[in-house]
Design a protein around this motif. Structure first.
Motif, PDB file in Angstrom:
ATOM      1  N   GLU A   1       7.434  13.219  18.373  1.00  0.00           N
ATOM      2  CA  GLU A   1       8.412  14.857  18.253  1.00  0.00           C
ATOM      3  C   GLU A   1       9.056  14.230  17.092  1.00  0.00           C
ATOM      4  O   GLU A   1       9.741  15.217  16.209  1.00  0.00           O
ATOM      5  N   ALA A   2       9.702  12.802  16.692  1.00  0.00           N
ATOM      6  CA  ALA A   2      10.600  12.156  16.285  1.00  0.00           C
ATOM      7  C   ALA A   2      10.105  12.491  14.751  1.00  0.00           C
ATOM      8  O   ALA A   2      10.388  12.564  13.228  1.00  0.00           O
ATOM      9  N   LEU A   3       8.586  11.607  14.939  1.00  0.00           N
ATOM     10  CA  LEU A   3       7.545  12.002  13.603  1.00  0.00           C
ATOM     11  C   LEU A   3       7.411  13.959  12.461  1.00  0.00           C
ATOM     12  O   LEU A   3       8.086  13.813  12.198  1.00  0.00           O
ATOM     13  N   ARG A   4       8.059  14.438  13.720  1.00  0.00           N
ATOM     14  CA  ARG A   4       7.261  15.927  13.721  1.00  0.00           C
ATOM     15  C   ARG A   4       8.881  16.661  13.510  1.00  0.00           C
ATOM     16  O   ARG A   4       9.428  17.418  12.124  1.00  0.00           O
ATOM     17  N   SER A   5      10.176  15.756  13.856  1.00  0.00           N
ATOM     18  CA  SER A   5      11.636  16.046  12.659  1.00  0.00           C
ATOM     19  C   SER A   5      11.655  15.684  11.766  1.00  0.00           C
ATOM     20  O   SER A   5      13.084  16.417  10.563  1.00  0.00           O
TER      21      SER A   5
ATOM     22  N   PRO B   1     -12.369  12.464   9.005  1.00  0.00           N
ATOM     23  CA  PRO B   1     -11.521  11.297   8.717  1.00  0.00           C
ATOM     24  C   PRO B   1     -10.236  11.414  10.326  1.00  0.00           C
ATOM     25  O   PRO B   1      -9.746  11.633   9.594  1.00  0.00           O
ATOM     26  N   GLN B   2      -9.755  10.083  11.031  1.00  0.00           N
ATOM     27  CA  GLN B   2      -9.327  10.288  11.216  1.00  0.00           C
ATOM     28  C   GLN B   2      -8.497   8.457  11.558  1.00  0.00           C
ATOM     29  O   GLN B   2      -9.427   7.371  10.942  1.00  0.00           O
ATOM     30  N   SER B   3      -7.739   8.485  11.579  1.00  0.00           N
ATOM     31  CA  SER B   3      -7.338   7.386  12.235  1.00  0.00           C
ATOM     32  C   SER B   3      -6.632   7.210  13.962  1.00  0.00           C
ATOM     33  O   SER B   3      -5.480   8.023  13.815  1.00  0.00           O
ATOM     34  N   LEU B   4      -6.106   5.567  14.180  1.00  0.00           N
ATOM     35  CA  LEU B   4      -5.178   5.074  15.154  1.00  0.00           C
ATOM     36  C   LEU B   4      -3.760   5.327  14.700  1.00  0.00           C
ATOM     37  O   LEU B   4      -3.546   3.962  13.456  1.00  0.00           O
ATOM     38  N   HIS B   5      -2.487   5.807  14.851  1.00  0.00           N
ATOM     39  CA  HIS B   5      -1.310   5.514  13.758  1.00  0.00           C
ATOM     40  C   HIS B   5      -0.530   4.892  15.214  1.00  0.00           C
ATOM     41  O   HIS B   5      -0.287   4.733  16.599  1.00  0.00           O
ATOM     42  N   HIS B   6       0.076   3.715  15.336  1.00  0.00           N
ATOM     43  CA  HIS B   6       1.097   2.643  15.861  1.00  0.00           C
ATOM     44  C   HIS B   6       2.098   3.578  15.943  1.00  0.00           C
ATOM     45  O   HIS B   6       2.827   3.412  15.465  1.00  0.00           O
ATOM     46  N   LEU B   7       2.627   3.457  17.167  1.00  0.00           N
ATOM     47  CA  LEU B   7       3.980   4.835  17.594  1.00  0.00           C
ATOM     48  C   LEU B   7       5.013   3.528  17.270  1.00  0.00           C
ATOM     49  O   LEU B   7       5.872   4.042  15.917  1.00  0.00           O
ATOM     50  N   ILE B   8       4.912   2.325  17.627  1.00  0.00           N
ATOM     51  CA  ILE B   8       5.605   1.295  17.046  1.00  0.00           C
ATOM     52  C   ILE B   8       4.724  -0.378  16.224  1.00  0.00           C
ATOM     53  O   ILE B   8       3.808  -0.097  16.329  1.00  0.00           O
ATOM     54  N   PRO B   9       5.126   0.018  15.228  1.00  0.00           N
ATOM     55  CA  PRO B   9       4.379   0.047  13.711  1.00  0.00           C
ATOM     56  C   PRO B   9       4.409  -2.011  14.077  1.00  0.00           C
ATOM     57  O   PRO B   9       4.949  -2.871  14.784  1.00  0.00           O
TER      58      PRO B   9
ATOM     59  N   CYS C   1      -4.256  16.579  16.863  1.00  0.00           N
ATOM     60  CA  CYS C   1      -3.130  15.523  15.530  1.00  0.00           C
ATOM     61  C   CYS C   1      -1.680  15.749  16.200  1.00  0.00           C
ATOM     62  O   CYS C   1      -1.448  16.772  16.068  1.00  0.00           O
ATOM     63  N   PRO C   2      -0.610  14.845  16.613  1.00  0.00           N
ATOM     64  CA  PRO C   2       0.320  15.119  16.977  1.00  0.00           C
ATOM     65  C   PRO C   2       1.475  15.538  15.558  1.00  0.00           C
ATOM     66  O   PRO C   2       2.054  15.672  16.027  1.00  0.00           O
ATOM     67  N   LEU C   3       1.027  15.428  14.179  1.00  0.00           N
ATOM     68  CA  LEU C   3       2.052  15.576  14.016  1.00  0.00           C
ATOM     69  C   LEU C   3       1.019  17.273  13.101  1.00  0.00           C
ATOM     70  O   LEU C   3       2.412  17.811  13.214  1.00  0.00           O
ATOM     71  N   CYS C   4       0.612  17.615  13.052  1.00  0.00           N
ATOM     72  CA  CYS C   4       0.206  18.758  12.713  1.00  0.00           C
ATOM     73  C   CYS C   4      -0.889  19.881  13.355  1.00  0.00           C
ATOM     74  O   CYS C   4      -0.294  21.321  12.963  1.00  0.00           O
ATOM     75  N   LEU C   5      -0.830  19.115  14.629  1.00  0.00           N
ATOM     76  CA  LEU C   5      -1.414  20.204  15.509  1.00  0.00           C
ATOM     77  C   LEU C   5      -2.297  20.572  15.497  1.00  0.00           C
ATOM     78  O   LEU C   5      -2.668  21.542  16.072  1.00  0.00           O
ATOM     79  N   ARG C   6      -3.428  20.327  14.812  1.00  0.00           N
ATOM     80  CA  ARG C   6      -4.098  20.890  14.550  1.00  0.00           C
ATOM     81  C   ARG C   6      -5.374  19.786  15.126  1.00  0.00           C
ATOM     82  O   ARG C   6      -5.206  18.789  15.097  1.00  0.00           O
TER      83      ARG C   6
END
Length: 105
Positions: free
Chosen positions: A72-76, A26-34, A14-19
């Protein structure tokens, strides 16, 4: 062989929590640009569903498109950084309701 936290896996991360995101979690696709902001067909990342919900509870579509269109921006982001630190201590299958609804578009 039992899997431990130190055992490398082929599961996506996961690019947010790095787990890791094991099958069946449960998982889903996130569009980096909505999609509503021109991201239809654009890059996506696989996330835990709880992490994806937190992203959309924390940021508007406009904020995501303008300032938070990379992992990276999301995690910041302060709220997401705090959430990621908190959820990283939970097992990958952890589920919880996200307080509040989605931010206005």
């Amino acid at each position: 062989m039992a899997r431990t936290l130190d055992t490398p896996t082929d599961d996506p991360i996961c690019p947010l929590c790095l787990r890791p995101i094991p099958p069946g979690v449960p998982q889903s696709l996130h569009h980096l640009i909505p999609k509503l902001k021109g991201g239809k067909g654009g890059p996506t990342v696989l996330m835990h569903h709880i992490c994806h919900r937190e992203v959309h509870a924390s940021l508007t579509e406009a904020e995501l498109a303008r300032d938070y269109h990379t992992p990276e921006a999301l995690r910041s982001h302060p709220r997401l950084e705090k959430f990621a630190k908190w959820v990283s201590k939970r097992p990958p299958s952890f589920k919880s309701k996200v307080p509040g609804g989605m931010r206005k578009r």
